[in-house]
Write a protein that holds these residues in place. Structure first.
Motif, PDB file in Angstrom:
ATOM      1  N   GLU A   1     -73.348 -19.858  16.175  1.00 14.80           N
ATOM      2  CA  GLU A   1     -71.973 -19.564  15.754  1.00 14.80           C
ATOM      3  C   GLU A   1     -70.986 -19.751  16.908  1.00 14.80           C
ATOM      4  N   ARG A   2     -71.425 -19.306  18.114  1.00 15.77           N
ATOM      5  CA  ARG A   2     -70.558 -19.462  19.295  1.00 15.77           C
ATOM      6  C   ARG A   2     -70.304 -20.941  19.569  1.00 15.77           C
ATOM      7  N   ILE A   3     -71.381 -21.757  19.468  1.00 17.43           N
ATOM      8  CA  ILE A   3     -71.231 -23.202  19.711  1.00 17.43           C
ATOM      9  C   ILE A   3     -70.279 -23.793  18.673  1.00 17.43           C
ATOM     10  N   ALA A   4     -70.465 -23.381  17.403  1.00 20.23           N
ATOM     11  CA  ALA A   4     -69.606 -23.918  16.332  1.00 20.23           C
ATOM     12  C   ALA A   4     -68.152 -23.526  16.567  1.00 20.23           C
ATOM     13  N   ALA A   5     -67.932 -22.283  17.042  1.00 20.72           N
ATOM     14  CA  ALA A   5     -66.549 -21.822  17.254  1.00 20.72           C
ATOM     15  C   ALA A   5     -65.896 -22.592  18.384  1.00 20.72           C
ATOM     16  N   ALA A   6     -66.684 -22.970  19.409  1.00 16.15           N
ATOM     17  CA  ALA A   6     -66.108 -23.661  20.567  1.00 16.15           C
ATOM     18  C   ALA A   6     -65.934 -25.156  20.308  1.00 16.15           C
ATOM     19  N   ARG A   7     -66.601 -25.662  19.271  1.00 20.63           N
ATOM     20  CA  ARG A   7     -66.605 -27.097  18.998  1.00 20.63           C
ATOM     21  C   ARG A   7     -65.213 -27.561  18.559  1.00 20.63           C
ATOM     22  N   PRO A   8     -64.755 -28.742  19.068  1.00 19.22           N
ATOM     23  CA  PRO A   8     -63.464 -29.230  18.582  1.00 19.22           C
ATOM     24  C   PRO A   8     -63.559 -29.624  17.113  1.00 19.22           C
ATOM     25  N   GLU A   9     -62.413 -29.662  16.475  1.00 20.06           N
ATOM     26  CA  GLU A   9     -62.403 -29.986  15.052  1.00 20.06           C
ATOM     27  C   GLU A   9     -62.909 -31.423  14.824  1.00 20.06           C
ATOM     28  N   SER A  10     -62.564 -32.295  15.765  1.00 19.29           N
ATOM     29  CA  SER A  10     -63.101 -33.655  15.692  1.00 19.29           C
ATOM     30  C   SER A  10     -63.157 -34.205  17.104  1.00 19.29           C
ATOM     31  N   LEU A  11     -64.129 -35.024  17.358  1.00 23.73           N
ATOM     32  CA  LEU A  11     -64.264 -35.641  18.676  1.00 23.73           C
ATOM     33  C   LEU A  11     -64.773 -37.070  18.453  1.00 23.73           C
ATOM     34  N   ILE A  12     -63.977 -38.034  18.873  1.00 19.26           N
ATOM     35  CA  ILE A  12     -64.359 -39.443  18.705  1.00 19.26           C
ATOM     36  C   ILE A  12     -64.102 -40.150  20.037  1.00 19.26           C
ATOM     37  N   LEU A  13     -65.073 -40.876  20.504  1.00 22.52           N
ATOM     38  CA  LEU A  13     -64.913 -41.642  21.742  1.00 22.52           C
ATOM     39  C   LEU A  13     -65.284 -43.088  21.456  1.00 22.52           C
ATOM     40  N   SER A  14     -64.519 -44.027  21.991  1.00 20.28           N
ATOM     41  CA  SER A  14     -64.944 -45.424  21.869  1.00 20.28           C
ATOM     42  C   SER A  14     -64.468 -46.213  23.073  1.00 20.28           C
ATOM     43  N   THR A  15     -65.141 -47.334  23.290  1.00 24.19           N
ATOM     44  CA  THR A  15     -64.920 -48.107  24.508  1.00 24.19           C
ATOM     45  C   THR A  15     -63.667 -48.991  24.411  1.00 24.19           C
ATOM     46  N   TRP A  16     -62.990 -49.119  25.537  1.00 25.50           N
ATOM     47  CA  TRP A  16     -61.881 -50.061  25.749  1.00 25.50           C
ATOM     48  C   TRP A  16     -60.644 -49.707  24.928  1.00 25.50           C
ATOM     49  N   SER A  17     -59.568 -50.460  25.203  1.00 22.46           N
ATOM     50  CA  SER A  17     -58.286 -50.114  24.570  1.00 22.46           C
ATOM     51  C   SER A  17     -58.293 -50.412  23.073  1.00 22.46           C
ATOM     52  N   PHE A  18     -59.109 -51.395  22.640  1.00 19.21           N
ATOM     53  CA  PHE A  18     -59.156 -51.627  21.185  1.00 19.21           C
ATOM     54  C   PHE A  18     -59.837 -50.471  20.461  1.00 19.21           C
ATOM     55  N   GLY A  19     -60.354 -49.529  21.241  1.00 24.28           N
ATOM     56  CA  GLY A  19     -60.890 -48.305  20.654  1.00 24.28           C
ATOM     57  C   GLY A  19     -59.815 -47.416  20.048  1.00 24.28           C
ATOM     58  N   VAL A  20     -58.560 -47.591  20.500  1.00 21.87           N
ATOM     59  CA  VAL A  20     -57.498 -46.701  19.990  1.00 21.87           C
ATOM     60  C   VAL A  20     -57.310 -46.878  18.477  1.00 21.87           C
ATOM     61  N   PRO A  21     -57.007 -48.112  17.997  1.00 18.34           N
ATOM     62  CA  PRO A  21     -56.896 -48.245  16.532  1.00 18.34           C
ATOM     63  C   PRO A  21     -58.220 -47.977  15.817  1.00 18.34           C
ATOM     64  N   ALA A  22     -59.325 -48.250  16.496  1.00 20.89           N
ATOM     65  CA  ALA A  22     -60.637 -47.982  15.875  1.00 20.89           C
ATOM     66  C   ALA A  22     -60.816 -46.475  15.687  1.00 20.89           C
ATOM     67  N   ASN A  23     -60.489 -45.691  16.719  1.00 24.27           N
ATOM     68  CA  ASN A  23     -60.606 -44.226  16.583  1.00 24.27           C
ATOM     69  C   ASN A  23     -59.675 -43.707  15.488  1.00 24.27           C
ATOM     70  N   GLU A  24     -58.483 -44.305  15.425  1.00 24.12           N
ATOM     71  CA  GLU A  24     -57.540 -43.832  14.397  1.00 24.12           C
ATOM     72  C   GLU A  24     -58.099 -44.077  12.997  1.00 24.12           C
ATOM     73  N   ALA A  25     -58.749 -45.223  12.816  1.00 26.13           N
ATOM     74  CA  ALA A  25     -59.361 -45.506  11.501  1.00 26.13           C
ATOM     75  C   ALA A  25     -60.505 -44.524  11.231  1.00 26.13           C
ATOM     76  N   ALA A  26     -61.273 -44.216  12.273  1.00 27.71           N
ATOM     77  CA  ALA A  26     -62.386 -43.270  12.101  1.00 27.71           C
ATOM     78  C   ALA A  26     -61.841 -41.884  11.759  1.00 27.71           C
ATOM     79  N   MET A  27     -60.771 -41.507  12.446  1.00 30.89           N
ATOM     80  CA  MET A  27     -60.165 -40.185  12.190  1.00 30.89           C
ATOM     81  C   MET A  27     -59.605 -40.114  10.765  1.00 30.89           C
ATOM     82  N   ALA A  28     -59.007 -41.219  10.319  1.00 30.07           N
ATOM     83  CA  ALA A  28     -58.468 -41.257   8.947  1.00 30.07           C
ATOM     84  C   ALA A  28     -59.601 -41.043   7.948  1.00 30.07           C
TER      85      ALA A  28
END
Ligand code: SD4
Length: 318
Positions: free
Chosen positions: A22-49
């Motif tokens: 429960e402690r781990i779940a409470a500390a966990r961010p609501e979402s966490l996405i990492l991707s390589t390079w600058s083209f990762g920005v629109p890719a992360n946004e699509a993943a978040m959507a």
């Protein structure tokens, strides 16, 4: 009496485990996405959507990396990727969820979204990996359209390369940039995807780390995930993503784990490490993350609790 004590101790243990979870779940961010390079920005946004629409984290990473796969201006992934030295665009990709389900395609031609073919390999076949002709045949059977992936820009770059380099493959140090994406949703479910056209002007048939589970990508619920970009052969040599996740399992932070992996590669490559690029990203089940590269210049996209930014990675060499 003994039995009662045993039950009481057991119950206390179960309670402690539940409280820890429960402690781990409470500390966990609501979402966490990492991707390589600058083209990762629109890719992360699509993943978040995709996550916002209630899709699974596996759906999210697939949707994310499909963005650079379809972008003709990205010369190292999917459509628009630089071809091999014979002028053919050959693609490698894999996908993995946190329960050990995975699929991969290597040396695939004519299909814009190899990551989605990799997912079909995972879901529709008894296998994990399909290659070349067989992967193409399977993709066509699954209804993926056959397309020409060589854009005029990539063809022009290849023709220039043929004139300048007399068909000698470049040292892989020179051209890289895969998208590797790892993500965890609010329930702690982890997944990753990795897709690339590989080293530009490579020998026909060459396959790198990106479609290899444990090298270019690894994900495990309750532990973490890792992905790699750069000179794939060196990542394969140390089973890069698998060892990062294994070190997280044994208590390292994601940052310490990726630093250790890059240092291990640096020991193998010696002085060559100063002219090559190789980067790794990792996250753990607690929602911590890390990034590290051998040379400066590695960037990655970070989405934390819904907001995305481009970050600079630290590197081993200045
Ligand atoms: C490979 N790791 O095929 C890939 C290449 C790459 O950024 O671009 N990585 O070796």
């Amino acid at each position: 009496m003994k039995r009662r004590k045993f039950i009481a101790t057991g119950a206390a243990g179960i309670l402690a485990t539940a409280l820890r979870a429960e402690r781990i779940a409470a500390a966990r961010p609501e979402s966490l996405i990492l991707s390589t390079w600058s083209f990762g920005v629109p890719a992360n946004e699509a993943a978040m959507a995709a996550l916002r629409e209630g899709k699974t984290v596996l759906d999210a990473v697939e949707a994310g990396v499909r963005v650079p796969e379809a972008d003709p201006s990205v010369s190292s992934v999917g459509y628009g990727g630089y071809p091999d030295r014979d002028g053919r665009v050959t693609l490698d990709a894999c996908i993995m969820d946190g329960n050990g389900r995975c699929g991969s395609v290597t040396f695939l031609q004519h299909i814009m979204h190899p990551v989605s073919v990799a997912r079909k390999v995972m879901e529709e076949t008894p296998h994990m990996m399909l290659s070349g002709e067989g992967a193409l045949r399977f993709a066509l059977e699954q209804g993926f359209p056959q397309e020409n992936l060589l854009t005029p820009q990539a063809e022009a770059a290849w023709k220039k390369w043929v004139l300048d380099n007399h068909y000698q493959p470049l040292p892989p140090e020179d051209i890289h940039d895969t998208i590797g994406m790892i993500a965890m949703d609010r329930n702690g479910q982890i997944a990753g995807a990795c897709t690339t056209s590989g080293i530009a002007f490579k020998m026909h048939g060459r396959v790198g780390d990106s479609p290899i589970i444990g090298a270019g990508l690894f994900a495990e619920n309750g532990v973490g995930a890792a992905t790699a970009t750069g000179v794939g052969g060196e990542v394969i040599r140390i089973a890069g993503s698998a060892i990062v996740v294994e070190q997280i399992r044994h208590g390292k932070t994601p940052q310490a784990a990726v630093e250790e992996a890059i240092r291990r590669i640096a020991r193998h490559v010696g002085e060559r490490g100063k002219t090559m690029q190789l980067g790794m990203l990792a996250l753990d089940a607690k929602g911590r993350y890390g990034a590290f590269s051998i040379s400066p210049g590695f960037q990655y996209a970070l989405t934390l609790n819904g907001s995305t930014s481009l970050q600079k990675s630290k590197s081993l060499y200045p």
